[in-house]
Motif scaffolding. Structure first.
Motif, PDB file in Angstrom:
ATOM      1  N   SER A   1       3.179  11.479   1.423  1.00  0.00           N
ATOM      2  CA  SER A   1       3.614  10.797   0.858  1.00  0.00           C
ATOM      3  C   SER A   1       2.915   9.690   0.139  1.00  0.00           C
ATOM      4  O   SER A   1       3.283   9.117  -1.006  1.00  0.00           O
ATOM      5  CB  SER A   1       5.011  10.149   1.394  1.00  0.00           C
TER       6      SER A   1
ATOM      7  N   PRO B   1      -1.253  11.026  -4.161  1.00  0.00           N
ATOM      8  CA  PRO B   1      -0.847  11.585  -5.643  1.00  0.00           C
ATOM      9  C   PRO B   1      -0.754  12.918  -5.699  1.00  0.00           C
ATOM     10  O   PRO B   1      -1.675  13.645  -5.050  1.00  0.00           O
ATOM     11  CB  PRO B   1      -1.793  10.612  -6.440  1.00  0.00           C
ATOM     12  N   PRO B   2      -0.163  13.489  -6.869  1.00  0.00           N
ATOM     13  CA  PRO B   2      -0.356  14.885  -7.104  1.00  0.00           C
ATOM     14  C   PRO B   2      -1.799  15.230  -7.515  1.00  0.00           C
ATOM     15  O   PRO B   2      -2.555  14.532  -8.185  1.00  0.00           O
ATOM     16  CB  PRO B   2       0.710  15.074  -8.355  1.00  0.00           C
TER      17      PRO B   2
ATOM     18  N   HIS C   1      -4.112  15.586  -5.343  1.00  0.00           N
ATOM     19  CA  HIS C   1      -4.963  15.128  -4.333  1.00  0.00           C
ATOM     20  C   HIS C   1      -5.441  16.331  -3.443  1.00  0.00           C
ATOM     21  O   HIS C   1      -5.024  17.312  -3.039  1.00  0.00           O
ATOM     22  CB  HIS C   1      -4.493  14.151  -3.427  1.00  0.00           C
TER      23      HIS C   1
ATOM     24  N   ASP D   1      -5.759   6.047  -1.211  1.00  0.00           N
ATOM     25  CA  ASP D   1      -4.714   6.800  -0.949  1.00  0.00           C
ATOM     26  C   ASP D   1      -4.413   7.421   0.376  1.00  0.00           C
ATOM     27  O   ASP D   1      -3.809   7.281   0.914  1.00  0.00           O
ATOM     28  CB  ASP D   1      -4.516   7.858  -1.837  1.00  0.00           C
TER      29      ASP D   1
END
Length: 226
Positions: A204, A207-208, A210, A144
């Motif tokens: 962006s 992820p939530p 992180h 990510d």
């Protein structure tokens, strides 16, 4: 006993530092254009030499000030070297507009380098931030975060392309003053805009939940670091 408050996640502006270096880089340019304009209008001998000398002199003063204020010697010396090389190029060709040739070539090379780094999955923004945060290349183990650095790095490619789109026509038109103004306007303001746009682009991709820049989610590591 209450839980210790976690350190706030830094933004790119905080990690990459202030705008001082970018502002300092414009001062010799202003000196060059001003000296050339005065010398040329006054019909002095060798206006390019006057302008180049003024740029180097002002660049040396800026370098001393930055060193006194605790600037990194290597960065300061490279900045002064860039001014000196630009002045020497202009003196060699006898054309004031060639003072900006080094900057144009540098922007073209930077755009290419940043684009290639994204394609080969070694985005330069990740290398810069990882080095500043002492992570080296650990962030590459986090898919990510790697994706986020790739997205944000495209904005930096765009920064160099914007400069080239403005600089090249002015260079071809031999517009010394206009190119000097463009060089000043498109230095720290464009860098500041680039940093501001890079941060949401990077976020962006995360992820939530992180951990952010300081805490890459590297597979196989203990998720409960103390």
């Amino acid at each position: 006993m209450g839980r210790r408050k976690e350190t706030a996640e830094p933004g790119l502006a905080e990690v990459l530092g202030g705008r001082g270096g970018a502002v300092d880089a414009t001062v010799p340019v202003v000196a060059f254009v001003a000296a050339f304009t005065v010398a040329d209008a006054s019909a002095w001998a060798s206006p390019v030499a006057w302008a180049g000398g003024a740029a180097v002199l002002v660049g040396a003063v800026v370098a001393v000030v930055r060193l006194v204020r605790g600037g990194r010697p290597r960065a300061v010396l490279f900045g002064l070297l860039g001014v000196a090389v630009a002045a020497l190029v202009a003196l060699y060709t006898g054309r004031a507009i060639d003072f900006f040739l080094v900057q144009i070539v540098s922007n073209a090379a930077s755009a290419l380098a940043w684009a290639v780094s994204i394609v080969v999955r070694w985005p330069l923004l990740g290398l810069v931030v990882g080095t500043v945060l002492g992570q080296r290349t650990r962030w590459r183990g986090d898919p990510d975060l790697l994706r986020g650095y790739q997205r944000a790095s495209w904005i930096w490619v765009g920064q160099y392309l914007v400069r080239l789109a403005v600089f090249l026509p002015l260079y071809a038109a031999d517009a010394v003053v206009a190119l000097g103004i463009a060089r000043t306007v498109l230095t720290w303001p464009l860098v500041a805009l680039c940093v501001a746009l890079s941060w949401p682009a990077l976020r962006s991709a995360l992820p939530p939940g992180h951990g952010g820049l300081r805490h890459p989610a590297v597979r196989g590591e203990d998720a409960h670091e103390g």
